[in-house]
Structures are given as structure tokens and as C-alpha cells.
Write an enzyme that holds these catalytic residues in place. Structure first.
Site, PDB file in Angstrom:
ATOM      1  N   ALA A 114       0.818  -1.218   0.000  1.00 43.31           N
ATOM      2  CA  ALA A 114       0.000   0.000   0.000  1.00 43.31           C
ATOM      3  C   ALA A 114       0.853   1.269   0.000  1.00 43.31           C
ATOM      4  CB  ALA A 114      -0.930  -0.005   1.213  1.00 43.31           C
ATOM      5  N   HIS A 351      -1.810  -8.422   4.320  1.00 48.93           N
ATOM      6  CA  HIS A 351      -0.435  -7.906   4.394  1.00 48.93           C
ATOM      7  C   HIS A 351      -0.252  -6.583   3.647  1.00 48.93           C
ATOM      8  CE1 HIS A 351      -0.105 -12.009   5.738  1.00 48.93           C
ATOM      9  NE2 HIS A 351      -0.386 -12.450   4.534  1.00 48.93           N
ATOM     10  N   CYS A 352      -1.294  -5.745   3.647  1.00 53.52           N
ATOM     11  CA  CYS A 352      -1.232  -4.404   3.023  1.00 53.52           C
ATOM     12  C   CYS A 352      -0.977  -4.473   1.523  1.00 53.52           C
ATOM     13  CB  CYS A 352      -0.155  -3.539   3.677  1.00 53.52           C
ATOM     14  SG  CYS A 352      -0.399  -3.269   5.437  1.00 53.52           S
ATOM     15  N   ALA A 353      -1.321  -5.598   0.894  1.00 51.63           N
ATOM     16  CA  ALA A 353      -1.049  -5.727  -0.541  1.00 51.63           C
ATOM     17  C   ALA A 353      -1.945  -6.799  -1.139  1.00 51.63           C
ATOM     18  CB  ALA A 353       0.417  -6.069  -0.779  1.00 51.63           C
TER      19      ALA A 353
END
Length: 394
Positions: A114, A351-353
Site C-alpha cells: 500500500a 499484508h497491506c497488498a
């Protein structure tokens, strides 16, 4: 007296497999920070006295060590920030906000963290520019797809060197070669590569690069922004305040030279000083030895996981130190919490992705050189308790 290379956290009776988030710190790093607070606790560039001069010398020493670690041309190309996210934001809004025009295009991969997507999205809202996503098929960036997305409007490619989800390792040197032949700049998120593999910014020919100390046996609160000197000269400071100006009055402001113009206010001095010991420690081990050990650990982990029929592995063929797993019918969060009851630390979620076309949450096992085969054996034995896992998740 603790040995300098001893990890205090290794005594906590836990198995730590969340190294992609942050790593343990050797005692020598902790001691270096304690020495600052105990022996020369002063500000940098603020005092005409010995302990302040000592701080200046230590900060300069860390900057030089980082320069050598990534083989930058000048120490002035190394800027201290708070973390990789902060570095990427400085690059986006300090350089590209003022150097992109209406209609320009930015290429990103669809599996970026992100921190390497959100700043570009905000920039696109501020300016009439377009973000083009390159697909990450089978959890890997496809160079052919990247080539197909380049147009005469493409001005920047921003990608992770190694992704934080699948661990896909990108051919940055090839990407830079392709980009520079077309006048395109390349930004690299090296948060997951700097701790694990050798980075040579001159050989790769990257334009900007960002990474964090805390993922490589260093303290939290320290990020690195590398930029080619000629590009940094065109970059506008992200923050304004004490320590970055030479002179000012009501009508005029003159900034200090690079890198100090980008380091307004008091930095996290203790952590920057501590980071010097992290770099020395990794240099003593040898980054090639770290990479070799992690490859052996990952290969062993994959082989053992494959023996458990109900374990789904998402990224067998990726080259990083990350392994993603799930158990059918078990939420990744439940599996993560179950492993915690056994003293095993992993990360669960997205995991922010995004991981290619996969929209599932996953359990991420991320290794570092201080992990052991014995720790992997323990994890495998715990994962074999399917009935107990299912009971826990009800």
C-alpha cells in the site's frame, strides 16, 4: 556481560517467523543506542560542544555506512527518514508532484505494498495523471506485460524489488535498462530486499530507492531514501523547519545543501546511531551468506510443508524468504492465533497488498538468517495437528 552479537529476544521462548514485518536486534545495536543516551545525549548540528560534535560524527558515520552498503556514489545521496513509507511519500510528493505533467502515466505492479500505491493514487488525484497497473501473474511480475504497458506518456515505473506478500523478486536492472532507454525514471521499494540480498544502486542504475532499518536488525524509526544526486537537486523538501535552512527572513529562504535540506527538525538520532551497528553486523556476516542461509531455510520449509496434504502453499516458485500458506476451511486469522498459542509468531491477513489475482487472506511465514531448521521442524509438527486446529477455530 552480553555478547555483542547475541539477540536478547531469542531468549523469549518464541519461534519468530514475522521477519518481513520487523526483525530482532542484536545486543550490539541496543548497546549502541544505550551508549548515546548514557554518554553523549545531545542534539545534532545544534551545539558548539564536544558531545554534540560526537553526535554529528556518529550520524555522519551511519550515512557513510549506508552509502557503502548500497554502493551509492555520494554520501549526500543518503537521506534519513522515518521508514520506507515516509521515503516513498517524499519521493512522490517531493519530486514527482513537481515533475509530472497532465497526461503523464505511472506504471505500478498490481501486487505492490500500500505504501507504494496510495501515495501515487493521491498524486493522481492532485494532478491529471494516470496510474497503469502491470499484472502480477502466478505471483510474479511479468516483464512482457510491463513492456506492453509502456507508452510515450509513461514517465515513472515504481515497483518493489522483492514483494512483501509472495516474495517475488523483480529484475530491477533489466527494468531500469528498459525504462532509461525510453526516458522513464524508476523508483524501487527495497524494504524486503535490502535486508536479504546485495543491493548496488550504481549497477542497478535505480533513480530512487527506499528501505527501513527495522527490517534489517536495526532500530525502528529510521528509513533511508536514496536518490541520484541530480534528481535530489530537483526535489522539494517534504517538511520545513529547523535544521534544513541556511538563512531566512520575512521575504527570503535559503536551504542547506543535500541531504540536510530534507532532514528538518530533530531526527531519531539514537536509532540512526544504532543503525550503524546493524550495518556493521550484516557486513560481518556477509549479505551473500545471509541470502544463502535463507534459501536453504526456505527450501527446507517448502519441502516439509509439501508433506502435509491439507496445507496450501501459494508461492513455491518465488525466490524471497517468504512462504504463504492456508488450510482449507480455516481462516488465516484463526490459524495465526492458533500458532500463537504454541509460541509461533506469523502474520495473517492481506499484508497491506494484493497477491496477484488471489483475494484470499493468507498466513505469511517470513524467514531471516537467524531462524533455524529446528524452529521449522517445530512449526511443521504443530501444523500436523489438524484436528486440534479445527477445534480451536470453531
Amino acid at each position: 556481560m552480553m555478547e555483542d552479537n547475541y539477540f536478547p529476544m531469542k531468549d523469549k521462548n518464541i519461534v519468530y517467523f514475522d521477519n518481513a514485518a520487523t526483525t530482532f536486534k542484536p545486543y550490539r545495536v541496543i548497546k549502541k543506542i544505550m551508549d548515546y543516551y548514557n554518554d553523549y545525549n545531545a542534539n545534532s548540528h545544534r551545539g558548539d560542544y564536544d558531545i554534540s560534535f560526537k553526535v554529528d560524527d556518529e550520524i555522519d558515520n551511519t550515512r557513510n555506512l549506508v552509502k557503502e552498503f548500497i554502493n551509492a556514489k555520494y554520501k549526500e545521496e543518503i537521506i534519513f527518514t522515518r521508514n520506507t513509507t515516509n521515503s516513498l511519500n517524499m519521493i512522490v510528493f517531493g519530486y514527482f508532484l513537481n515533475n509530472l505533467n497532465d497526461g503523464d502515466e505511472i506504471l505500478l505492479s498490481s501486487s505492490e505494498h500500500a505504501s507504494n500505491i496510495l501515495p501515487w493514487q493521491i498524486l493522481a488525484l492532485k494532478k491529471n495523471i494516470k496510474i497503469i497497473f502491470v499484472d502480477s501473474k502466478n505471483e510474479k511480475l511479468e516483464i512482457d506485460d510491463l513492456l506492453s504497458k509502456i507508452t510515450n506518456k509513461t514517465k515513472v515505473i515504481s515497483v518493489a524489488h522483492i514483494t512483501n506478500v509472495s516474495g517475488d523478486k523483480r529484475d530491477i536492472k533489466k527494468i531500469c535498462d528498459i525504462a532509461h532507454k525510453k526516458g522513464i525514471l524508476v523508483v524501487v521499494d527495497a524494504a524486503q530486499s535490502a535486508p536479504h540480498i546485495k543491493i548496488d544502486v550504481k549497477d542497478l542504475d535505480v533513480d530512487f530507492l527506499a528501505f527501513s532499518a527495522h527490517k534489517m536488525c536495526g532500530p525502528t524509526g529510521v528509513g533511508i531514501l536514496y536518490g541520484k544526486y541530480n534528481l535530489l537537486k530537483k526535489m522539494v523538501p517534504f517538511e520545513f523547519g529547523g535544521g534544513m535552512n541556511l538563512t531566512y527572513d520575512e521575504n527570503r529562504l535559503k536551504l542547506l545543501d543535500i541531504p540536510y535540506r530534507f532532514e528538518a527538525g530533530t531526527l531519531d538520532l539514537a536509532s540512526i546511531i544504532g543503525f550503524s551497528e546493524s550495518i556493521k553486523y550484516l557486513n560481518e556476516i556477509g549479505i551473500s551468506n545471509i541470502e544463502k542461509k535463507e534459501k536453504e531455510l526456505r527450501k527446507y520449509l517448502i519441502n516439509e510443508l509439501e508433506k502435509i496434504p491439507y496445507i496450501k502453499i501459494y508461492n513455491k516458485d518465488c525466490k524471497g524468504s517468504i512462504v504463504l500458506i492456508n488450510i482449507d476451511g480455516i481462516l488465516s486469522g484463526d490459524l495465526g492465533l492458533y500458532l500463537n498459542t504454541k509460541g509461533i509468531c506469523v502474520r495473517s491477513g492481506k499484508h497491506c497488498a494484493k497477491m496477484g489475482d488471489n483475494k484470499e487472506d493468507t498466513v505469511r511465514i517470513s524467514l531471516y538468517f537467524y531462524n533455524t531448521f529446528h524452529e521449522i521442524d517445530y512449526l511443521i509438527n504443530v501444523l500436523k495437528n489438524k484436528k486440534e486446529i479445527e477445534e480451536f477455530s470453531k
